[in-house]
Write a protein that holds these residues in place. Structure first.
Motif, PDB file in Angstrom:
ATOM      1  N   GLU A  54     -27.304 -89.018  62.859  1.00  0.00           N
ATOM      2  CA  GLU A  54     -26.778 -87.681  62.626  1.00  0.00           C
ATOM      3  C   GLU A  54     -25.259 -87.553  62.731  1.00  0.00           C
ATOM      4  N   ASP A 132     -28.775 -93.539  76.373  1.00  0.00           N
ATOM      5  CA  ASP A 132     -28.006 -92.381  75.887  1.00  0.00           C
ATOM      6  C   ASP A 132     -28.480 -91.052  76.489  1.00  0.00           C
ATOM      7  N   ARG A 133     -29.630 -90.568  76.074  1.00  0.00           N
ATOM      8  CA  ARG A 133     -30.101 -89.271  76.573  1.00  0.00           C
ATOM      9  C   ARG A 133     -31.212 -89.458  77.598  1.00  0.00           C
ATOM     10  N   ASP A 260     -16.964 -86.393  72.027  1.00  0.00           N
ATOM     11  CA  ASP A 260     -17.230 -87.694  71.395  1.00  0.00           C
ATOM     12  C   ASP A 260     -15.989 -88.582  71.317  1.00  0.00           C
TER      13      ASP A 260
HETATM   14  O1  AHR Z   1     -26.326 -88.132  72.750  1.00  0.00           O
HETATM   15  C1  AHR Z   1     -24.988 -88.296  72.392  1.00  0.00           C
HETATM   16  C2  AHR Z   1     -24.644 -87.289  71.354  1.00  0.00           C
HETATM   17  O2  AHR Z   1     -25.505 -87.463  70.248  1.00  0.00           O
HETATM   18  C3  AHR Z   1     -23.254 -87.364  70.781  1.00  0.00           C
HETATM   19  O3  AHR Z   1     -22.347 -86.539  71.403  1.00  0.00           O
HETATM   20  C4  AHR Z   1     -23.498 -86.833  69.403  1.00  0.00           C
HETATM   21  O4  AHR Z   1     -22.460 -87.030  68.518  1.00  0.00           O
HETATM   22  C5  AHR Z   1     -24.749 -87.497  69.067  1.00  0.00           C
HETATM   23  O5  AHR Z   1     -25.366 -87.066  67.963  1.00  0.00           O
END
Ligand code: AHR
Length: 326
Positions: A54, A132-133, A260
């Motif tokens: 994305e 990441d998340r 970012d």
């Molecule tokens: O999870 C990180 C985020 O996901 C970033 O800030 C964003 O650009 C991405 O799509």
């Protein structure tokens, strides 16, 4: 010995055997990179479910992951792009379980809804590395380790700059994918500290096109806004297009704070169209690979590894931007 420790023991033993055999073959010299943990070939099989493509951040993160999980580094990587759909990620993870990979890594598009598939991976004794998340789950010990950026701290950094440099701003918040930890955690400090100044919010789903559309609507709905807090650079770049199309000056008439630090975002900062960028560094594929290797080899790893971030204002130089890796 329970099944899980048996598996770990077998994996460790295979790695030790492979290392010994190689040392013997090479006359005992060290320097072989064959420290891998599993499978008859000594290669670690990894299934990576990337949430999508994305943003510029995501592209850089994907490139970093692919460069780290190569055959010559001891990995056999299956990489699947979920196109921002949780059901695609769940399907990919189930496929990895069916394939019996040595480890699963994934970046969850949203925080909730993972209980069942995480339990399935756990039952199959396949270690999961969360990337990441973050997730919210009722499964106990749902993953072996997490690596990513501290989104809450990023939000706090943005808030501190706003309080110092635009204390009276009337803020429109351009949110990332709703329910993602990147959206939830960045937003928390903004709401807590600047809640009374927020005139409106809408999601741009972390994409440039949706960021532009959300800003077009916001310019109509909140004509008094003086600042956009955008949860990523791509949406901020879309917002710039919308602001300019409306005859206003981004960075002046409407200030922009973003997250970012991708090259295009920093260029817009240098060009004074964005006012402040909090970095979210995506280049940590090697660290993910290192964690996977350790986890598969049965080594202890930290529960949480945080990738450090910086922040940039308009004093950024062109040299700094040109030297960026992403
Ligand atoms: O999870 C990180 C985020 O996901 C970033 O800030 C964003 O650009 C991405 O799509």
């Amino acid at each position: 010995m329970n099944t899980k420790s048996t598996r770990r023991w077998v994996v460790g033993a295979v790695a030790a055997f492979a290392a010994l055999s190689l040392a013997a073959c090479s006359g005992g010299s060290s320097g072989s990179d064959d420290t891998k943990g599993s499978g008859g070939s000594g290669t670690i099989t990894v299934g990576f479910s990337q949430l999508g493509a994305e943003s510029g951040w995501r592209t850089a993160n994907t490139e970093s992951v692919k460069a780290a999980f190569t055959k010559d580094k001891g990995f056999d990587l299956t990489f699947v792009d979920a196109q921002q759909k949780q059901e695609n990620q769940i399907k990919a993870i189930r496929d990895f379980i069916d394939q019996g990979v040595d480890a699963i890594a994934f970046s969850p598009v949203v925080e909730t809804g993972w209980d069942q598939v995480l339990q399935e991976a756990k039952d199959a004794e396949i270690p999961v590395v969360l990337v990441d998340r973050t997730v919210k789950t009722s499964v106990s010990d749902p993953y072996a380790t997490y690596i990513g950026n501290d989104f809450t701290k990023e939000g706090e950094t943005a808030v501190a700059w706003i309080k110092k440099n635009a204390a009276d701003a009337k803020i429109f918040e351009l949110q990332g994918t709703l329910g993602s930890s990147a959206q939830v955690d960045r937003e928390k400090p903004v709401d807590a500290e600047l809640g009374s100044q927020i005139v409106g919010k809408a999601s741009g789903n972390f994409t440039r096109a949706e960021g532009k559309a959300a800003t077009e609507a916001a310019l109509q709905a909140y004509p008094d806004m003086t600042m956009i807090v955008s949860h990523n650079d791509d949406m901020a770049l879309g917002a710039i297009e919308a602001i300019e199309a409306a005859g206003k000056k981004p960075g002046t008439d409407i200030k922009i704070v973003s997250f970012d630090g991708v090259r295009d975002g920093l260029q817009a900062l240098h060009d004074k169209k964005i006012n402040y960028v909090v970095e979210c560094n995506p280049v940590y594929g090697d660290q993910i690979a290192d964690l996977v290797k350790k986890v598969v080899g049965g080594e202890d790893v930290p529960t949480r590894t945080i990738v450090p971030d910086e922040a940039f204002d308009q004093t950024i130089t062109q040299e700094t931007i040109d030297a960026r890796k992403y």
